[in-house]
Scaffold this motif. Structure first.
Motif, mmCIF file in Angstrom:
data_model
loop_
_atom_site.group_PDB
_atom_site.id
_atom_site.type_symbol
_atom_site.label_atom_id
_atom_site.label_comp_id
_atom_site.label_asym_id
_atom_site.label_seq_id
_atom_site.Cartn_x
_atom_site.Cartn_y
_atom_site.Cartn_z
ATOM 1 N N MET A 1 0.844 -1.191 0.000
ATOM 2 C CA MET A 1 0.000 0.000 0.000
ATOM 3 C C MET A 1 0.885 1.248 0.000
ATOM 4 O O MET A 1 1.873 1.323 0.731
ATOM 5 N N THR A 2 0.529 2.225 -0.846
ATOM 6 C CA THR A 2 1.230 3.500 -0.859
ATOM 7 C C THR A 2 0.288 4.589 -0.345
ATOM 8 O O THR A 2 -0.933 4.483 -0.462
ATOM 9 N N PHE A 3 0.872 5.645 0.223
ATOM 10 C CA PHE A 3 0.108 6.749 0.794
ATOM 11 C C PHE A 3 0.671 8.039 0.225
ATOM 12 O O PHE A 3 1.826 8.391 0.499
ATOM 13 N N THR A 18 -5.336 12.183 1.463
ATOM 14 C CA THR A 18 -4.325 11.155 1.222
ATOM 15 C C THR A 18 -4.913 10.081 0.320
ATOM 16 O O THR A 18 -6.031 9.610 0.558
ATOM 17 N N VAL A 19 -4.171 9.719 -0.724
ATOM 18 C CA VAL A 19 -4.559 8.613 -1.602
ATOM 19 C C VAL A 19 -3.895 7.342 -1.110
ATOM 20 O O VAL A 19 -2.665 7.286 -0.994
ATOM 21 N N GLU A 20 -4.686 6.347 -0.817
ATOM 22 C CA GLU A 20 -4.166 5.036 -0.453
ATOM 23 C C GLU A 20 -4.349 4.125 -1.666
ATOM 24 O O GLU A 20 -5.479 3.936 -2.137
ATOM 25 N N ALA A 21 -3.241 3.603 -2.183
ATOM 26 C CA ALA A 21 -3.290 2.817 -3.420
ATOM 27 C C ALA A 21 -2.469 1.546 -3.277
ATOM 28 O O ALA A 21 -1.511 1.490 -2.492
ATOM 29 N N ILE A 26 -6.276 3.100 -6.979
ATOM 30 C CA ILE A 26 -6.716 3.777 -5.765
ATOM 31 C C ILE A 26 -7.683 2.872 -4.999
ATOM 32 O O ILE A 26 -8.634 2.335 -5.562
ATOM 33 N N ARG A 27 -7.404 2.706 -3.702
ATOM 34 C CA ARG A 27 -8.271 1.891 -2.856
ATOM 35 C C ARG A 27 -9.134 2.741 -1.920
ATOM 36 O O ARG A 27 -10.262 2.394 -1.616
ATOM 37 N N GLY A 251 -1.089 10.616 -7.222
ATOM 38 C CA GLY A 251 -1.376 9.563 -6.250
ATOM 39 C C GLY A 251 -1.136 8.185 -6.822
ATOM 40 O O GLY A 251 -0.790 7.250 -6.094
ATOM 41 N N VAL A 252 -1.331 8.049 -8.143
ATOM 42 C CA VAL A 252 -1.070 6.800 -8.868
ATOM 43 C C VAL A 252 -0.500 7.162 -10.228
ATOM 44 O O VAL A 252 -0.586 8.304 -10.677
ATOM 45 N N ARG A 253 0.066 6.175 -10.907
ATOM 46 C CA ARG A 253 0.577 6.380 -12.256
ATOM 47 C C ARG A 253 -0.573 6.286 -13.265
ATOM 48 O O ARG A 253 -1.514 5.524 -13.060
ATOM 49 N N PRO A 254 -0.482 7.022 -14.374
ATOM 50 C CA PRO A 254 -1.493 6.854 -15.423
ATOM 51 C C PRO A 254 -1.344 5.494 -16.096
ATOM 52 O O PRO A 254 -0.296 4.842 -15.976
ATOM 53 N N PRO A 255 -2.351 5.038 -16.807
ATOM 54 C CA PRO A 255 -2.256 3.757 -17.517
ATOM 55 C C PRO A 255 -1.111 3.771 -18.527
ATOM 56 O O PRO A 255 -0.707 4.826 -19.017
#
Length: 334
Positions: A1-3, A18-21, A26-27, A251-255
């Motif tokens: 998990m990343t924050f 905060t993005v939890e992924a 994204i979760r 918060g996350v990488r694009p596709p």
């Protein structure tokens, strides 16, 4: 998990979250304390509105239309085709036949490069599209703005009120009359549905480029479609409705197959110049420095530590482009 600490793109408030992924998805979204913006809270709409980031309508590769055929060039090739196509339309029908549309989910840095692209192409017809404006909700310690766009204020300062408040209507009028022949439209707005009169007006256009996050009527009408990144996948700054400029982080990488919008816009602006250069894009932080040096509404931005912890000033407080001042930390945060 990343924050990852980011700013919520769900409305004009700019809540710190905060993005939890995990595994690139994204979760969960959770509020992050900022006593001067959202205190300890976030609304349910912002908390749960992230499914579109990996939704079924998400664009993930460049598409070019050649008659009935669909081609799949690279992003670099798409950038070249975009500038060549717009330039040819401008050469045949005049610069007044070109128009550019931005959106209110673009970062300040993207809007700054977008403005540079318009200048290099000689385009004066500029407008914006965005999400809805609903009804403000006010609670004892929390306000949810009516404006469901994260960066209307930034767009006003960079593109001007004429572009933000009336530019789209003028472009639509030009499309209907046949005066607008070439159009680049950027749509990073989730679940965006273009008005029917816009779709009809685009039927006879000479050249249309769609740069956006989701498939739909504009993507199907476009001669060239370039996939874009969502607000959860980019870095830069947003300016909220209180005039606070805050840093956003991916918060996350694009596709795979999707390049950052700031990267693509810098490629386009480089190719649109007299030298037709293939530039190496600057980072969002480097563009922030240029923004602070060249745009009046952000002159004090470089002096503010946008990455400071919430107990120190971490935004630019700037209700008006006149009389800029760095925001002061709340006494509760000392």
């Amino acid at each position: 998990m990343t924050f990852r600490p980011i700013v919520c793109p769900g409305c004009a408030k700019g809540c710190n979250i905060t993005v939890e992924a995990s595994r690139g998805a994204i979760r969960r979204l959770r509020p992050r304390v900022n006593l001067d913006v959202n205190e300890y809270w976030m609304c349910d709409h912002g908390r749960f509105d992230f499914k579109y980031v990996r939704g079924e309508k998400r664009l993930d590769r460049v598409q070019a239309r050649d008659g009935e055929r669909r081609l799949f060039p690279t992003v670099d090739e798409a950038c070249s085709k975009t500038i060549v196509g717009l330039t040819e339309v401008g050469r045949e029908f005049g610069a007044a036949s070109l128009a550019l549309i931005a959106d209110l989910f673009m970062t300040n840095e993207e809007l700054f490069v977008f403005r540079e692209l318009a200048r290099k192409l000689g385009v004066t017809r500029i407008g914006v599209v965005g999400g809805p404006v609903k009804t403000e909700e006010v609670f004892p310690r929390f306000r949810i703005p009516a404006d469901k766009n994260p960066n209307r204020e930034g767009a006003r300062r960079i593109l001007g009120s004429d572009a933000v408040d009336g530019g789209y209507a003028k472009i639509l009028e030009g499309l209907k009359s046949g005066a607008v022949k070439g159009l680049y439209v950027h749509v990073g707005v989730p679940r965006f549905e273009p008005a029917e009169d816009l779709v009809r007006a685009l039927e006879g256009i000479e050249f249309l480029v769609f740069h956006g996050i989701e498939s739909g009527a504009l993507e199907r009408a476009a001669h060239l479609a370039i996939p874009g990144a969502t607000s959860f996948e980019k870095g830069g700054t947003f300016t909220n409705d209180a005039g606070r400029t805050q840093r956003i982080r991916p918060g996350v990488r694009p596709p795979e197959g999707v390049e950052p919008d700031l990267w693509v816009l810098q490629r386009l602006a480089g190719l649109a110049g007299a030298a037709r250069e293939r530039v190496e894009p600057l980072s969002d932080r480097a563009v922030t420095k240029r923004l602070a040096a060249e745009v009046d509404g952000f002159r004090d931005l470089a002096a503010v530590d946008l990455d400071a912890v919430p107990r120190r000033p971490n935004y630019l407080m700037n209700p008006s482009p006149r009389g800029l001042s760095a925001g002061k930390a709340s006494s509760r945060g000392k």
